[in-house]
Design an enzyme around this catalytic site. Structure first.
Site, short mmCIF file in Angstrom:
data_model
loop_
_atom_site.label_atom_id
_atom_site.label_comp_id
_atom_site.label_asym_id
_atom_site.label_seq_id
_atom_site.Cartn_x
_atom_site.Cartn_y
_atom_site.Cartn_z
N SER A 133 -4.80 -10.69 -12.80
CA SER A 133 -5.33 -9.67 -13.72
C SER A 133 -4.20 -8.84 -14.33
O SER A 133 -4.21 -8.56 -15.53
CB SER A 133 -6.37 -8.79 -13.03
N ASP A 181 1.76 -4.12 -9.45
CA ASP A 181 1.54 -5.45 -10.01
C ASP A 181 1.93 -5.50 -11.49
O ASP A 181 2.58 -6.44 -11.95
CB ASP A 181 0.07 -5.86 -9.87
N GLU A 222 -6.70 -1.04 -16.14
CA GLU A 222 -7.36 -1.48 -14.91
C GLU A 222 -8.05 -0.30 -14.20
O GLU A 222 -9.17 -0.43 -13.72
CB GLU A 222 -6.34 -2.16 -13.98
N HIS A 234 0.83 -1.22 0.00
CA HIS A 234 0.00 0.00 0.00
C HIS A 234 0.87 1.26 0.00
O HIS A 234 0.49 2.30 0.54
CB HIS A 234 -0.99 0.00 1.17
C1 GLA Z 1 -3.03 -4.38 -4.96
C2 GLA Z 1 -2.83 -3.28 -6.01
C3 GLA Z 1 -1.40 -2.76 -5.98
C4 GLA Z 1 -0.95 -2.40 -4.55
C5 GLA Z 1 -1.29 -3.53 -3.58
C6 GLA Z 1 -1.01 -3.14 -2.15
O1 GLA Z 1 -2.27 -5.50 -5.32
O2 GLA Z 1 -3.13 -3.75 -7.29
O3 GLA Z 1 -1.28 -1.65 -6.84
O4 GLA Z 1 -1.53 -1.19 -4.15
O5 GLA Z 1 -2.64 -3.94 -3.68
O6 GLA Z 1 0.33 -2.95 -1.94
#
Ligand code: GLA
Length: 370
Positions: free
Chosen positions: A118, A162, A150, A31
């Site tokens: 995803s 991600d 997304e 986060h």
């Molecule tokens: C999800 C979101 C990422 C990131 C994480 C928390 O995976 O897709 O962008 O914010 O939560 O670290």
């Protein structure tokens, strides 16, 4: 190759290209991405393969080996629903640089484990389209395009972690990414040499409210940054002074984000110094902060982390967005059975559904298969 064969069977010709992109786990830096901070994910061995041939018209035909029935045919991008949105979103973000396409998808990312299937789908499709259309996008540009798909097409306000992990990771390395400058470095992650493994504990639980809570956390961080007069929480340099000016949830969120950024840097310092075993303490601290300050854990994740530690893990934490999904544990190879037994027993005692264990090695990011 299975995906190419399925493509041929469905669309009557060989695909022009096939790309594979992986899912990810995040070692630390949770986060923090949408707060312009630091993350340290690595790619997992599971991913999505996309076989693609461009079309001259606007039609999109999509086939997934994981869905029953034949290909879905979409006369327009707006008609995509369900999983198809992640692929079609990428086409939509490319605008008139591309027309339609025939696409076959084959994925083996464990579903619902929070390993970013995803992002893997988006990056595989984006990489394949970049290739066949000769768009010349860099891996980071592919990640940004996928993130926009997304955010703007699917409607999930995720950060860049991600997609960047899926596009940029290298085998045997974690990706240290500065989510503000988008500068990145591949950090060697040689756990085996130290007799250590990262065990993924998939709780197999995904809480329904996860999406809404994610957006809420993001909004709380943005509101706190506004009150503190900084562009983002990345810019908080005096944590004590910042906490004095905030209350309630926002105060807790800031505490997590600022200390989590420090933990990423500390963990990289330990890796550089060859002190891999010692990163466990930082994993534990990250989990407690996510549980108590950021409030994104779940009973299943907490039990997995505690039981893994009791069973002999050097450290453990939830990974990814939270509210279910997976935890990771840093485990001496000799204690893997003990850790699995400890978590399994703790789950049975609570009446939780049995967890699934996966062993994570740092795999390579998006690459062309054919
Ligand atoms: C999800 C979101 C990422 C990131 C994480 C928390 O995976 O897709 O962008 O914010 O939560 O670290």
């Amino acid at each position: 190759m299975r995906v190419a064969e399925a493509f041929r069977a469905a669309f009557g010709a060989d695909p022009r290209t096939v790309w594979r992109a992986p899912g990810r786990v995040n070692l630390i830096g949770e986060h923090t991405d949408y707060n312009d901070g630091f993350v340290l994910p690595f790619a997992v061995p599971w991913g999505v393969s996309a076989a693609v041939t461009p079309r001259a018209d606007q039609t999109i035909r999509l086939l997934s080996l994981q869905s029953s029935g034949g290909p879905v045919e979409l006369p327009a991008r707006e008609e995509a629903t369900g999983w198809a949105r992640y692929a079609v979103g990428v086409l939509a973000m490319l605008g008139d640089r591309v027309a339609g396409a025939d696409i076959a998808i084959d994925g083996d990312v464990p579903q619902g484990a929070g390993l970013s299937s995803s992002a893997a789908l988006e990056v595989a499709v984006a990489s394949a389209l970049n290739d066949v259309h000769g768009l010349g996008l860099t891996p980071m540009e592919i990640a940004l395009l996928s993130q926009r798909a997304e955010n703007d097409f699917v409607g999930m306000p995720c950060g860049i972690m991600d997609q960047a992990a899926s596009a940029l990771c290298q085998e045997g390395h974690a990706l240290f990414l500065d989510c503000r400058s988008l500068g990145s470095r591949n950090i060697p992650l040689d756990l085996a040499a130290e007799g250590l493994s990262i065990l993924i504990i998939d709780t197999q639980v995904h809480h329904e409210h996860a999406g809404g809570e994610y957006a809420k956390r993001r909004a709380e961080c943005e509101s706190a940054a506004r009150k503190l007069g900084v562009p983002s929480l990345r810019d908080v340099t005096d944590l004590a002074a910042a906490l004095d000016r905030l209350q309630g949830a926002e105060r807790k969120r800031v505490m997590h984000v600022v200390t989590e950024n420090h933990r990423v840097e500390a963990l990289i310092g330990l890796l550089r110094a060859g002190k891999v075993t010692e990163i466990g303490a930082l994993l534990n601290a990250s989990h407690l902060s996510l549980r108590d300050q950021y409030e994104v854990s779940s009973p299943e994740l907490d039990v997995a982390v505690e039981a893994a530690f009791r069973g002999g893990a050097r450290g453990a934490r939830m990974t990814g967005g939270g509210f279910g999904g997976s935890a990771i544990a840093l485990v001496p190879d000799a204690r893997l059975d003990d850790v699995r037994a400890s978590v399994t027993a703790a789950y049975a005692e609570r009446g939780f559904q049995a967890p699934r264990f996966l062993s994570a090695t740092a795999a390579k990011g998006a690459h062309r298969l054919a």
